[in-house]
Every structure is written in structure tokens, then in C-alpha cells.
Motif scaffolding. Structure first.
Motif, short mmCIF file in Angstrom:
data_model
loop_
_atom_site.label_atom_id
_atom_site.label_comp_id
_atom_site.label_asym_id
_atom_site.label_seq_id
_atom_site.Cartn_x
_atom_site.Cartn_y
_atom_site.Cartn_z
N LYS A 189 -5.26 -3.60 -16.60
CA LYS A 189 -5.86 -2.69 -15.48
C LYS A 189 -4.87 -2.67 -14.55
O LYS A 189 -4.01 -3.59 -14.25
CB LYS A 189 -7.28 -2.95 -15.10
N ASP A 190 -5.24 -1.82 -13.55
CA ASP A 190 -4.49 -1.76 -12.25
C ASP A 190 -4.37 -2.88 -11.51
O ASP A 190 -3.21 -3.42 -10.97
CB ASP A 190 -4.78 -0.51 -11.26
N GLU A 234 0.04 -9.30 -11.91
CA GLU A 234 0.71 -9.91 -12.93
C GLU A 234 2.26 -9.29 -12.91
O GLU A 234 3.05 -9.95 -13.58
CB GLU A 234 0.12 -9.98 -14.09
N VAL A 235 2.38 -8.01 -12.53
CA VAL A 235 3.80 -7.55 -12.77
C VAL A 235 4.40 -7.09 -11.29
O VAL A 235 5.66 -7.62 -11.03
CB VAL A 235 3.54 -6.22 -13.65
N ILE A 236 3.53 -6.26 -10.48
CA ILE A 236 4.23 -5.66 -9.33
C ILE A 236 4.44 -6.87 -8.37
O ILE A 236 5.67 -7.23 -7.82
CB ILE A 236 3.32 -4.92 -8.54
N VAL A 237 3.67 -7.88 -7.99
CA VAL A 237 4.12 -9.12 -7.16
C VAL A 237 4.87 -9.88 -7.76
O VAL A 237 5.94 -10.05 -6.72
CB VAL A 237 2.51 -9.77 -7.05
N PRO A 238 5.04 -10.43 -8.84
CA PRO A 238 5.96 -11.36 -9.06
C PRO A 238 7.33 -10.76 -8.95
O PRO A 238 8.21 -11.16 -8.60
CB PRO A 238 5.61 -11.67 -10.68
N ALA A 239 7.61 -9.41 -9.59
CA ALA A 239 8.98 -8.70 -9.58
C ALA A 239 9.35 -8.36 -8.34
O ALA A 239 10.64 -8.24 -7.94
CB ALA A 239 8.84 -7.38 -10.45
N SER A 240 8.54 -8.07 -7.36
CA SER A 240 8.82 -7.92 -5.95
C SER A 240 9.08 -9.09 -5.18
O SER A 240 9.57 -9.09 -3.86
CB SER A 240 7.91 -6.89 -5.36
N LEU A 290 0.74 -1.12 -0.06
CA LEU A 290 0.07 0.05 -0.13
C LEU A 290 0.83 1.13 -0.02
O LEU A 290 0.49 2.22 -0.78
CB LEU A 290 -0.87 -0.08 1.17
N MET A 291 2.00 1.22 0.84
CA MET A 291 2.99 2.56 0.81
C MET A 291 3.54 2.64 -0.52
O MET A 291 3.72 3.78 -0.98
CB MET A 291 3.91 2.14 1.89
N ALA A 292 3.96 1.57 -1.29
CA ALA A 292 4.71 1.66 -2.68
C ALA A 292 3.42 2.16 -3.66
O ALA A 292 3.97 2.75 -4.31
CB ALA A 292 5.17 0.32 -2.92
N TRP A 293 2.34 1.45 -3.55
CA TRP A 293 1.27 1.81 -4.48
C TRP A 293 0.53 2.97 -4.71
O TRP A 293 0.11 3.64 -5.51
CB TRP A 293 0.40 0.47 -4.71
N TYR A 294 0.41 3.60 -3.20
CA TYR A 294 -0.50 5.00 -3.00
C TYR A 294 0.48 5.69 -2.12
O TYR A 294 0.76 5.72 -1.10
CB TYR A 294 -1.66 4.45 -2.51
N PRO A 295 0.92 6.96 -3.06
CA PRO A 295 1.57 7.90 -2.25
C PRO A 295 1.17 8.64 -1.04
O PRO A 295 1.60 8.97 0.01
CB PRO A 295 1.75 9.08 -3.26
N MET A 296 -0.38 8.50 -0.82
CA MET A 296 -0.92 9.14 0.32
C MET A 296 -0.88 8.30 1.62
O MET A 296 -0.65 8.80 2.56
CB MET A 296 -2.62 9.34 -0.09
N VAL A 297 -1.05 6.95 1.10
CA VAL A 297 -0.62 5.89 2.25
C VAL A 297 0.74 6.11 2.70
O VAL A 297 1.01 6.06 3.90
CB VAL A 297 -0.94 4.49 1.76
N ARG A 348 9.08 -0.65 -4.86
CA ARG A 348 9.55 0.76 -5.40
C ARG A 348 10.49 0.22 -6.49
O ARG A 348 10.53 1.53 -7.58
CB ARG A 348 10.06 1.56 -4.41
N ASN A 349 11.28 -0.44 -6.42
CA ASN A 349 12.24 -0.91 -7.37
C ASN A 349 12.04 -1.40 -8.80
O ASN A 349 12.60 -1.87 -9.38
CB ASN A 349 13.34 -1.68 -6.87
N VAL A 350 10.41 -2.10 -8.58
CA VAL A 350 10.18 -2.65 -9.77
C VAL A 350 10.39 -1.92 -11.10
O VAL A 350 10.03 -0.60 -11.23
CB VAL A 350 8.70 -3.08 -9.70
N ASP A 351 10.81 -2.41 -12.14
CA ASP A 351 11.01 -1.41 -13.24
C ASP A 351 9.79 -0.90 -13.94
O ASP A 351 8.98 -1.66 -14.27
CB ASP A 351 11.71 -2.54 -14.58
N PRO A 352 9.89 0.29 -14.08
CA PRO A 352 8.84 1.16 -14.67
C PRO A 352 8.21 0.70 -16.06
O PRO A 352 7.28 1.06 -16.34
CB PRO A 352 9.12 2.77 -14.31
N THR A 353 9.42 0.39 -16.84
CA THR A 353 9.06 0.06 -18.02
C THR A 353 8.08 -1.25 -18.16
O THR A 353 7.06 -1.17 -19.17
CB THR A 353 10.29 -0.53 -18.85
N LEU A 354 8.13 -2.08 -17.00
CA LEU A 354 7.28 -3.25 -17.28
C LEU A 354 5.72 -2.69 -16.97
O LEU A 354 4.87 -3.26 -17.59
CB LEU A 354 7.66 -4.18 -15.97
N ILE A 355 5.72 -1.61 -16.18
CA ILE A 355 4.34 -1.27 -15.75
C ILE A 355 3.75 -0.31 -16.98
O ILE A 355 2.72 -0.54 -17.21
CB ILE A 355 4.45 -0.22 -14.60
N ARG A 356 4.69 0.31 -17.64
CA ARG A 356 4.25 1.02 -18.96
C ARG A 356 3.80 0.30 -19.92
O ARG A 356 2.65 0.46 -20.68
CB ARG A 356 5.36 2.08 -19.35
#
Length: 256
Positions: free
Chosen positions: A162-163, A169-175, A84-91, A146-154
């Protein structure tokens, strides 16, 4: 010129252990040092006595339950908080200052508050271990996300993901490798906090065994307790490392 063939790792490990035991025995032979660092033979004799009496098994089991309990709670809470901290700046803006604040406070400093609020039961000991493990793991897992490659997300967004899909499919496996690193660090923190946790009125456990033995200057029992904690902690760390290698085989294995 022929070079000597590199010996296998297990042989190097065995050689290191033998050298360590010899150094330990030689140090214990020095009168000024031997009163504190008991020789390996006496420690082994104490080990046999504690095993035969059943006291060691009781202490090991009590400490294991506390470590596993505090660590498990820490992991269960750390994973969602870190994501949640990594995904939402407000949190992150709300939670991160508190985590950084408590991270600088040694868990032993919380013992008076824990005793007053929870007494001297098992919950107090688990709470102290939980705090130590949670703070270590949440930071490690957060940095991994936070260190997940942003290229993968883009790339995933370009393909119409979708988010929810990107997250699973991207954030969880990479982290995931960072989660396992956090688990290893959390286990280490749990064992290093064990003695402090058992200051909350424990009548059994490895930390309690060490403290009681130190009061009567039974240094053989003190050293035995230290060794048992180290061996169990190392075994658990090796098991997690084994899982890391099996579950993250797609990554380049870390050289040790």
C-alpha cells in the motif's frame, strides 16, 4: 619501474595545512597585505588571550545555540514539506513557486522585516538562520525523493504494498542519503548566515565578535573569529559525513 606508494590521506591533509600556514605567514610579511592579514603568531596569541578571558567560550556558545536552533527548526520543517511536495503534485504546485521565490532572496534582506516583527532577541537570529537552512534542505531532500527509482515503487505495488508501506519501506530508505546531504548543506548555510543573523542587535557571538573587532581594525580578532567559525563548521560537517558513511553503507561511498 616501481611506483611510489601513495601516502595516507591524513598525511596529505597535514601537508596541506602546513603549506597553508606557510603561505599565510609569507603573505602577512608583505607590508601592504600584513595590515589586513595578520600573521599566524599574532592570531594564536589573540586566541590564547580570548580563551583565558573566557570571552571566546561565551561567543562560541552563543553562536552554537543560534546555529543549532535555526538549523534544527529548518530540518524539522524541511523533511515533511519536501516529502509532501514529492509525493503529492498538488502540494508541489502550491508550495514550490514560493520556495523558488524566497530561495533567490538572500537571508540578509529579510533582517529589517525580522527585526520589526520580532525585535532584536534570540528569536530573530534563529529565524534568519531557519529561513536559510530550510530553503537549502527542502530543495535537496525534495530532489532526493523525486530521484527514487520508479522501478522500486512499481515492484512494491506489484507485490501488493500500500501507499503507506511504499512510503516507509521504499521512499524513505532510498531518499535517506539525500536527507544527510541536505543536513550537510543546511549546516553550511547556517554558519554562512550566522554573521547576518547576528546583525539583529547581538551583543555576543562569533559574528558579533568579528563585526566589533572590524570597527576598531583589530584584524587579528577578525581572522580568529573567521577561523573558529570555519573549524566548528568543518567539525560538524565531518561528523555528519561520518554518520552518512555508517548509516548508508549499502551505497557506494563517495570518493573525496
Amino acid at each position: 619501474m616501481e611506483f611510489m606508494k601513495k601516502p595516507p590521506n591524513w598525511l596529505l591533509t597535514l601537508f596541506s595545512i602546513v603549506i597553508g600556514l606557510i603561505a599565510w605567514y609569507l603573505l602577512s610579511a608583505i607590508p601592504a597585505v600584513g595590515t589586513i592579514i595578520t600573521n599566524p603568531v599574532k592570531v594564536f596569541t589573540t586566541f590564547q588571550t580570548e580563551i583565558m578571558s573566557g570571552r571566546l567560550w561565551i561567543n562560541v556558545w552563543a553562536s552554537l545555540l543560534r546555529v543549532v536552533g535555526g538549523f534544527s527548526l529548518g530540518l524539522i520543517v524541511a523533511i515533511p514539506v519536501a516529502f509532501l511536495m514529492a509525493w503529492y503534485p498538488m502540494v508541489r504546485s502550491i508550495v514550490d513557486p514560493w520556495i523558488q521565490f524566497f530561495r533567490t532572496i538572500p537571508p540578509i534582506a529579510l533582517i529589517p522585516l525580522v527585526i520589526i516583527s520580532q525585535g532584536v532577541g534570540e528569536s530573530a537570529k534563529i529565524t534568519v538562520i531557519f529561513v536559510a537552512t530550510f530553503l537549502v534542505m527542502v530543495i535537496t531532500i525534495f530532489q532526493g525523493v523525486r530521484n527514487v527509482d520508479p522501478t522500486l515503487i512499481r515492484a512494491a505495488r506489484v507485490l501488493g504494498a500500500k501507499d503507506r508501506d511504499i512510503f516507509f519501506e521504499v521512499i524513505v530508505p532510498a531518499s535517506f542519503p539525500f536527507i544527510l546531504v541536505g543536513v550537510r548543506l543546511g549546516l553550511a548555510a547556517a554558519w554562512t548566515t550566522l554573521v547576518a543573523a547576528e546583525l539583529t542587535g547581538a551583543n555576543k557571538g562569533l559574528g558579533n565578535m568579528i563585526m566589533e573587532a572590524s570597527l576598531y581594525f583589530r584584524m587579528d580578532t577578525v581572522i580568529l573569529g573567521i577561523i573558529v567559525i570555519g573549524v566548528i563548521g568543518l567539525a560538524m560537517d565531518r561528523f555528519v559525513l561520518f554518520l552518512e558513511r555508517r548509516l548508508t553503507g549499502w551505497q557506494e561511498l563517495r570518493q573525496e
